[in-house]
Design a protein around this motif. Structure first.
Motif, PDB file in Angstrom:
ATOM      1  N   VAL A  48       0.838  -1.195   0.000  1.00  0.00           N
ATOM      2  CA  VAL A  48       0.000   0.000   0.000  1.00  0.00           C
ATOM      3  C   VAL A  48       0.874   1.247   0.000  1.00  0.00           C
ATOM      4  O   VAL A  48       0.647   2.193  -0.769  1.00  0.00           O
ATOM      5  CB  VAL A  48      -0.958  -0.006   1.205  1.00  0.00           C
ATOM      6  CG1 VAL A  48      -1.667   1.344   1.347  1.00  0.00           C
ATOM      7  CG2 VAL A  48      -1.980  -1.122   1.062  1.00  0.00           C
ATOM      8  N   ALA A  49       1.886   1.268   0.845  1.00  0.00           N
ATOM      9  CA  ALA A  49       2.809   2.411   0.868  1.00  0.00           C
ATOM     10  C   ALA A  49       3.561   2.540  -0.450  1.00  0.00           C
ATOM     11  O   ALA A  49       3.797   3.649  -0.944  1.00  0.00           O
ATOM     12  CB  ALA A  49       3.790   2.272   2.027  1.00  0.00           C
ATOM     13  N   ASN A  50       3.929   1.405  -1.047  1.00  0.00           N
ATOM     14  CA  ASN A  50       4.693   1.438  -2.295  1.00  0.00           C
ATOM     15  C   ASN A  50       3.842   1.911  -3.475  1.00  0.00           C
ATOM     16  O   ASN A  50       4.385   2.326  -4.503  1.00  0.00           O
ATOM     17  CB  ASN A  50       5.259   0.044  -2.599  1.00  0.00           C
ATOM     18  CG  ASN A  50       6.231   0.054  -3.762  1.00  0.00           C
ATOM     19  OD1 ASN A  50       7.208   0.796  -3.759  1.00  0.00           O
ATOM     20  ND2 ASN A  50       5.954  -0.758  -4.762  1.00  0.00           N
ATOM     21  N   LEU A  51       2.523   1.856  -3.356  1.00  0.00           N
ATOM     22  CA  LEU A  51       1.641   2.241  -4.450  1.00  0.00           C
ATOM     23  C   LEU A  51       1.277   3.726  -4.442  1.00  0.00           C
ATOM     24  O   LEU A  51       0.644   4.207  -5.383  1.00  0.00           O
ATOM     25  CB  LEU A  51       0.352   1.409  -4.397  1.00  0.00           C
ATOM     26  CG  LEU A  51       0.472  -0.038  -4.874  1.00  0.00           C
ATOM     27  CD1 LEU A  51      -0.772  -0.834  -4.487  1.00  0.00           C
ATOM     28  CD2 LEU A  51       0.683  -0.094  -6.380  1.00  0.00           C
ATOM     29  N   THR A  52       1.668   4.435  -3.390  1.00  0.00           N
ATOM     30  CA  THR A  52       1.299   5.850  -3.304  1.00  0.00           C
ATOM     31  C   THR A  52       2.534   6.734  -3.337  1.00  0.00           C
ATOM     32  O   THR A  52       3.617   6.331  -2.892  1.00  0.00           O
ATOM     33  CB  THR A  52       0.489   6.129  -2.018  1.00  0.00           C
ATOM     34  OG1 THR A  52       0.051   7.487  -2.022  1.00  0.00           O
ATOM     35  CG2 THR A  52       1.317   5.871  -0.762  1.00  0.00           C
ATOM     36  N   ASP A  53       2.388   7.930  -3.866  1.00  0.00           N
ATOM     37  CA  ASP A  53       3.507   8.869  -3.894  1.00  0.00           C
ATOM     38  C   ASP A  53       3.785   9.482  -2.531  1.00  0.00           C
ATOM     39  O   ASP A  53       4.906   9.889  -2.254  1.00  0.00           O
ATOM     40  CB  ASP A  53       3.227  10.002  -4.892  1.00  0.00           C
ATOM     41  CG  ASP A  53       3.322   9.545  -6.337  1.00  0.00           C
ATOM     42  OD1 ASP A  53       4.139   8.651  -6.623  1.00  0.00           O
ATOM     43  OD2 ASP A  53       2.577  10.072  -7.181  1.00  0.00           O
ATOM     44  N   HIS A  54       2.762   9.565  -1.704  1.00  0.00           N
ATOM     45  CA  HIS A  54       2.955  10.195  -0.402  1.00  0.00           C
ATOM     46  C   HIS A  54       2.004   9.615   0.626  1.00  0.00           C
ATOM     47  O   HIS A  54       0.953   9.062   0.299  1.00  0.00           O
ATOM     48  CB  HIS A  54       2.750  11.708  -0.498  1.00  0.00           C
ATOM     49  CG  HIS A  54       1.361  12.113  -0.897  1.00  0.00           C
ATOM     50  ND1 HIS A  54       1.006  12.330  -2.212  1.00  0.00           N
ATOM     51  CD2 HIS A  54       0.228  12.309  -0.165  1.00  0.00           C
ATOM     52  CE1 HIS A  54      -0.268  12.652  -2.272  1.00  0.00           C
ATOM     53  NE2 HIS A  54      -0.762  12.647  -1.045  1.00  0.00           N
ATOM     54  N   LEU A  55       2.406   9.742   1.872  1.00  0.00           N
ATOM     55  CA  LEU A  55       1.574   9.396   3.012  1.00  0.00           C
ATOM     56  C   LEU A  55       1.031  10.687   3.610  1.00  0.00           C
ATOM     57  O   LEU A  55       1.763  11.666   3.764  1.00  0.00           O
ATOM     58  CB  LEU A  55       2.389   8.657   4.080  1.00  0.00           C
ATOM     59  CG  LEU A  55       3.152   7.404   3.641  1.00  0.00           C
ATOM     60  CD1 LEU A  55       4.020   6.900   4.792  1.00  0.00           C
ATOM     61  CD2 LEU A  55       2.203   6.321   3.151  1.00  0.00           C
ATOM     62  N   THR A  56      -0.250  10.690   3.934  1.00  0.00           N
ATOM     63  CA  THR A  56      -0.828  11.817   4.668  1.00  0.00           C
ATOM     64  C   THR A  56      -0.744  11.475   6.153  1.00  0.00           C
ATOM     65  O   THR A  56      -1.192  10.405   6.576  1.00  0.00           O
ATOM     66  CB  THR A  56      -2.281  12.053   4.256  1.00  0.00           C
ATOM     67  OG1 THR A  56      -2.326  12.319   2.850  1.00  0.00           O
ATOM     68  CG2 THR A  56      -2.864  13.241   5.015  1.00  0.00           C
ATOM     69  N   VAL A  57      -0.144  12.355   6.932  1.00  0.00           N
ATOM     70  CA  VAL A  57       0.146  12.081   8.336  1.00  0.00           C
ATOM     71  C   VAL A  57      -0.745  12.928   9.225  1.00  0.00           C
ATOM     72  O   VAL A  57      -0.787  14.159   9.095  1.00  0.00           O
ATOM     73  CB  VAL A  57       1.628  12.348   8.645  1.00  0.00           C
ATOM     74  CG1 VAL A  57       1.943  12.039  10.100  1.00  0.00           C
ATOM     75  CG2 VAL A  57       2.520  11.518   7.718  1.00  0.00           C
ATOM     76  N   LEU A  58      -1.471  12.260  10.115  1.00  0.00           N
ATOM     77  CA  LEU A  58      -2.297  12.949  11.112  1.00  0.00           C
ATOM     78  C   LEU A  58      -1.423  13.274  12.311  1.00  0.00           C
ATOM     79  O   LEU A  58      -1.003  12.389  13.053  1.00  0.00           O
ATOM     80  CB  LEU A  58      -3.482  12.065  11.521  1.00  0.00           C
ATOM     81  CG  LEU A  58      -4.389  12.578  12.639  1.00  0.00           C
ATOM     82  CD1 LEU A  58      -4.979  13.938  12.285  1.00  0.00           C
ATOM     83  CD2 LEU A  58      -5.493  11.569  12.933  1.00  0.00           C
ATOM     84  N   ASN A  59      -1.117  14.545  12.489  1.00  0.00           N
ATOM     85  CA  ASN A  59      -0.214  14.987  13.544  1.00  0.00           C
ATOM     86  C   ASN A  59      -0.923  15.051  14.899  1.00  0.00           C
ATOM     87  O   ASN A  59      -2.142  14.934  15.001  1.00  0.00           O
ATOM     88  CB  ASN A  59       0.363  16.357  13.189  1.00  0.00           C
ATOM     89  CG  ASN A  59       1.217  16.303  11.940  1.00  0.00           C
ATOM     90  OD1 ASN A  59       2.094  15.452  11.810  1.00  0.00           O
ATOM     91  ND2 ASN A  59       0.950  17.202  10.993  1.00  0.00           N
ATOM     92  N   HIS A  60      -0.133  15.301  15.934  1.00  0.00           N
ATOM     93  CA  HIS A  60      -0.661  15.336  17.297  1.00  0.00           C
ATOM     94  C   HIS A  60      -1.703  16.435  17.483  1.00  0.00           C
ATOM     95  O   HIS A  60      -2.628  16.288  18.284  1.00  0.00           O
ATOM     96  CB  HIS A  60       0.482  15.534  18.298  1.00  0.00           C
ATOM     97  CG  HIS A  60       1.524  14.459  18.249  1.00  0.00           C
ATOM     98  ND1 HIS A  60       1.375  13.255  18.884  1.00  0.00           N
ATOM     99  CD2 HIS A  60       2.734  14.400  17.630  1.00  0.00           C
ATOM    100  CE1 HIS A  60       2.441  12.491  18.672  1.00  0.00           C
ATOM    101  NE2 HIS A  60       3.281  13.170  17.908  1.00  0.00           N
ATOM    102  N   ASP A  61      -1.567  17.536  16.746  1.00  0.00           N
ATOM    103  CA  ASP A  61      -2.496  18.664  16.899  1.00  0.00           C
ATOM    104  C   ASP A  61      -3.691  18.589  15.950  1.00  0.00           C
ATOM    105  O   ASP A  61      -4.478  19.531  15.866  1.00  0.00           O
ATOM    106  CB  ASP A  61      -1.756  19.993  16.702  1.00  0.00           C
ATOM    107  CG  ASP A  61      -1.159  20.146  15.307  1.00  0.00           C
ATOM    108  OD1 ASP A  61      -1.302  19.199  14.479  1.00  0.00           O
ATOM    109  OD2 ASP A  61      -0.543  21.187  15.025  1.00  0.00           O
ATOM    110  N   GLY A  62      -3.810  17.473  15.228  1.00  0.00           N
ATOM    111  CA  GLY A  62      -4.938  17.315  14.318  1.00  0.00           C
ATOM    112  C   GLY A  62      -4.674  17.798  12.907  1.00  0.00           C
ATOM    113  O   GLY A  62      -5.507  17.575  12.014  1.00  0.00           O
ATOM    114  N   SER A  63      -3.551  18.483  12.694  1.00  0.00           N
ATOM    115  CA  SER A  63      -3.216  18.932  11.344  1.00  0.00           C
ATOM    116  C   SER A  63      -2.710  17.757  10.509  1.00  0.00           C
ATOM    117  O   SER A  63      -2.355  16.701  11.041  1.00  0.00           O
ATOM    118  CB  SER A  63      -2.150  20.034  11.402  1.00  0.00           C
ATOM    119  OG  SER A  63      -0.934  19.511  11.949  1.00  0.00           O
TER     120      SER A  63
END
Length: 387
Positions: A359-374
Motif C-alpha cells: 500500500v505504501a509502495n503504491l502511493t507517492d505520499h503518506l498523509t500524516v495525522l499529527n498530534h495537533d490534528g493537522s
C-alpha cells in the motif's frame, strides 16, 4: 470513518480527498519507540527494514530511537536513503550480474557510509570476493540461512557452517555472521505456530554458529568465531526470536504500521495499526453492495504476506465488521454489506489493509495525522524502485 480518528482531525470528513493513505503519527511513534525499547531491553541491535514505509521521515524516527542502521531489498532504495544521509545500509538481497558492479560504485560514491549485503551460495560469494579485491575494499557480507521460508538461504546446520568456513577464506569479504527471515510465519494459523517458528528462527542460527565456533579461530579473518553476529527478521516473530540469548540483531519492518495480517496473527490489536486507507463510497447499486474509490492501485491485491490466503477480502473496514471487500479492479472496490446497513454514498470508510507494505509502495505520499490534528505530507521517496 471511525469517530476516534475523525475527532482528532482538524479537517472535516467532507474536506478529505480520497482514497487517502493516512498515518496516525502518535501510533506510529509508539510502534517505533516500543520496538527500540525491546531492542535495548534484550541487548540487540535494531536494523529496521525500509520496505514497509520507504520514507525518510520514518527512517529518521527509527534512527533517532536507536536503530544502528537500515535494511532494504534494492540498490535503488539504498541509493535514495544514502542520498538523504543514511550511513549504514544492509541490502538484504542477493546482488548478482550488473548489480555487483553497482554495489561497489555506491561504496565508492559514499565512502563515509557502510554498505553490506548477503549471499547464500559459494559461487556468488566468490563473485563478490573477486569484485571486492578488484576494487581494493573489504565488503561486509552476511550468510543467509533458510529458517523455513524455502526462499533464498542455505540449509542450517553443517551445510551452512561449511559454507561459512569457505566464505571466510575468500579475500575481500568481511563475513559478519548469519542472517535469516522467517517470513513463513505469515502463513501461521495460531499464535502457538508463530512462537514455534520464531524460536526455530533463532535456534537454527545459533546451532549453526556453534558448529563454526567448534572449529576455533577463523584463519582468514581478524575476528574470532565467538564474535559472529546473528540477525533475525519478521515482525510476527521478532519479539520471540529477538529475545533468545545469543541473537545480536533484529530487522523487523512491518511493525511501524502493522496491518490486518498482524491482527490475524495476534501480533497487535486493531487500535495499534497506524496506517489506514480512507475511501469514499461512490455507489450503492444494490442493497447488499457498495462501490468504493479504493481499488487495487490503492489497497493492492494481497490476501496476506508471503502467499498467505487466510484473510477474507482485501482489508478490514473499521466499524463495519460484516462488510467484506470482495473484489478489486484498478480504481474500484466492490464491497458486500448487510442489506440493513446504513452506509450511504459519500460516506468515508476507514480500511485496515491486508498488507501495508505494498500500500505504501503504491502511493507517492503518506498523509500524516499529527498530534495537533493537522495533516502533513511525507513523500514515499523509495517507492517503485525495481533495481
Amino acid at each position: 470513518m471511525t469517530e476516534f480518528w475523525q475527532q482528532e482531525m482538524a479537517k472535516t470528513v467532507d474536506e478529505l480527498e480520497t482514497p487517502m493513505v493516512l498515518v496516525h503519527r502518535a501510533k506510529l511513534e509508539q510502534n517505533v519507540r516500543e520496538m527500540a525499547e525491546f531492542a535495548r531491553e534484550h541487548g540487540v541491535r535494531l536494523r529496521p527494514h525500509l520496505k514497509t514505509h520507504k520514507t525518510w521521515e520514518i527512517a529518521e524516527l527509527q534512527l533517532a530511537a536507536g536503530a544502528v542502521g537500515l535494511t532494504c531489498a534494492k540498490l535503488g532504495e539504498a541509493t535514495v536513503f544514502l542520498e538523504r544521509g543514511a550511513r549504514d545500509v544492509l541490502v538484504a538481497y542477493p546482488l548478482v550480474g550488473p548489480k555487483i558492479r553497482r554495489l561497489f560504485e555506491l561504496m565508492a560514491q559514499y565512502p563515509q557510509a557502510v554498505l553490506q549485503t548477503l549471499t547464500a551460495e559459494l559461487a556468488h560469494a566468490q563473485a563478490l570476493s573477486e569484485a571486492a579485491v578488484a576494487q581494493g575494499v573489504q565488503l561486509k557480507v552476511w550468510l543467509k540461512v533458510d529458517s523455513g521460508l524455502k526462499r533464498v538461504g542455505v540449509e542450517p546446520g553443517e551445510r551452512a557452517a561449511q559454507l561459512f568456513r569457505e566464505m571466510a577464506q575468500l579475500p575481500g569479504l568481511d563475513v559478519q555472521g548469519f542472517l535469516t527471515h522467517a517470513g513463513h510465519a505469515y502463513g501461521a494459523q495460531t499464535p502457538e505456530q508463530v512462537r514455534a517458528i520464531g524460536e526455530y528462527e533463532a535456534h537454527c542460527l545459533l546451532e549453526t554458529m556453534a558448529l563454526v565456533q567448534s572449529q576455533g579461530e577463523i584463519q582468514s579473518q581478524k575476528q574470532n568465531a565467538s564474535s559472529l553476529a546473528v540477525s533475525v527478521g519478521s515482525t510476527p516473530t521478532v519479539r520471540i526470536s529477538g529475545a533468545v540469548s545469543g541473537v545480536t540483531e533484529i530487522r523487523p519492518g512491518n511493525y511501524v504500521f502493522c496491518d490486518a495480517t498482524q491482527i490475524r496473527l495476534g501480533v497487535v490489536r486493531p487500535e495499534r495499526v497506524s496506517l489506514r486507507v480512507l475511501s469514499r463510497v461512490v455507489s450503492r447499486p444494490a442493497g447488499d453492495r457498495i462501490v468504493i474509490d479504493a481499488g487495487a492501485k490503492t489497497l493492492a491485491l494481497d490476501r496476506g504476506a508471503h502467499g498467505s490466503d487466510a484473510l477474507q477480502g482485501y482489508g478490514l473496514i473499521v466499524g463495519h465488521e460484516h462488510a467484506v471487500i470482495e473484489r478489486l479492479s484498478e480504481e474500484h472496490g466492490v464491497v458486500r454489506i448487510p442489506t440493513d446497513s446504513h452506509i450511504r454514498v459519500g460516506d468515508v470508510l476507514e480500511i485496515i489493509p491486508n498488507h501495508s507494505c505494498p500500500v505504501a509502495n503504491l502511493t507517492d505520499h503518506l498523509t500524516v495525522l499529527n498530534h495537533d490534528g493537522s495533516l502533513s505530507v511525507w513523500s514515499v521517496i523509495a517507492r517503485g524502485q525495481t533495481i
